[in-house]
Scaffold this motif. Sequence first.
Motif, mmCIF file in Angstrom:
data_model
loop_
_atom_site.group_PDB
_atom_site.id
_atom_site.type_symbol
_atom_site.label_atom_id
_atom_site.label_comp_id
_atom_site.label_asym_id
_atom_site.label_seq_id
_atom_site.Cartn_x
_atom_site.Cartn_y
_atom_site.Cartn_z
ATOM 1 N N GLY A 129 18.672 73.760 57.814
ATOM 2 C CA GLY A 129 17.348 73.628 57.215
ATOM 3 C C GLY A 129 16.917 72.174 57.244
ATOM 4 N N VAL A 130 15.653 71.926 56.991
ATOM 5 C CA VAL A 130 15.103 70.567 57.087
ATOM 6 C C VAL A 130 15.771 69.622 56.088
ATOM 7 C CG1 VAL A 130 13.004 69.199 56.797
ATOM 8 C CG2 VAL A 130 12.910 71.373 58.000
ATOM 9 N N ARG A 131 16.039 70.123 54.890
ATOM 10 C CA ARG A 131 16.707 69.363 53.841
ATOM 11 C C ARG A 131 16.020 68.012 53.613
ATOM 12 N NH1 ARG A 131 21.610 71.835 52.549
ATOM 13 N NH2 ARG A 131 22.508 69.910 51.768
ATOM 14 N N GLY A 132 16.780 66.918 53.551
ATOM 15 C CA GLY A 132 16.182 65.625 53.227
ATOM 16 C C GLY A 132 15.802 64.790 54.426
ATOM 17 N N ALA A 133 15.823 65.377 55.627
ATOM 18 C CA ALA A 133 15.593 64.592 56.839
ATOM 19 C C ALA A 133 14.241 63.889 56.869
ATOM 20 C CB ALA A 133 15.772 65.483 58.074
ATOM 21 N N PRO A 134 13.114 64.532 56.501
ATOM 22 C CA PRO A 134 11.834 63.812 56.548
ATOM 23 C C PRO A 134 11.807 62.603 55.615
ATOM 24 C CG PRO A 134 11.469 66.184 56.400
ATOM 25 C CD PRO A 134 12.934 65.953 56.136
ATOM 26 N N VAL A 135 12.317 62.780 54.389
ATOM 27 C CA VAL A 135 12.334 61.676 53.430
ATOM 28 C C VAL A 135 13.246 60.555 53.921
ATOM 29 C CG1 VAL A 135 12.904 61.009 51.062
ATOM 30 C CG2 VAL A 135 11.809 63.208 51.512
#
Length: 259
Positions: A129-135
Amino acid sequence: MSATGTTGLPAVSRAEYCVVACAEAWRDAGEVLASPMGTVPAIGARLAKLTFSPDLLLTDGEALLMADTPAVGERPGSVEGWLPFRRHLTLTATGRRHVMMGAAQLDRHGNQNISCVGDWSRPTRQLLGVRGAPVNTLNNPTSYWVPKHSTRVFVEHVDMVSGVGYDRAAAAGPSATRYHRLPGVITNLGVFDFETPDRVMRLRSLHPGVSLEQVTAATGFGLSVPDEVPFTREPTEAELRLIREVIDPKGLREREVPA
């Protein structure tokens, strides 16, 4: 590691070159939190703290800031702080963290996918899942660790953008580019960065024993390759002893990057 080098120590393994390359990501980082994801990055962060980045902050992987530097997999003998999830997120948003994440897919501009493989409407494989990657990618330096360099990972276009690459950050404008930085990518074949005019992936160094042809054949897009490509630096004798006797005496690094 049966051969013996001039120091009398066993010859440097591919995994140990990867450890040194990961450690270099935190060289002179100052007092920032290192967040390594994976065995080899965890060894690299510990090596950096014990040598050229003594102010680096390390956690036990849960909620404690470690005052000492235990072997990988061991509990700290001394604790200097409490870092629960909420405080960790606050620290991430301030930029005082350098994370080294994994990637199921990575493209030439540094867009990362850890969410799914295949078309979004009907993916063939579900991942973390995307999790904290964008932040992570928009707020603090984000490097990547890929233990098996292949065309399945290094693709022309990622199936889902989790971590933001240079092209998408630029398209989003100043709010996305202000703190966006991808210092490097370390794999079992070499070290890469995005220090090109158009911010595409460039080969920075080859691990000894790896050829340029191997790297290009294992990459699903055209790499930027300088006229002269150096080899990843050799670990010092002191660094080898730290890796083998202090940080990873069980040899866990060789499981992640087999000889």
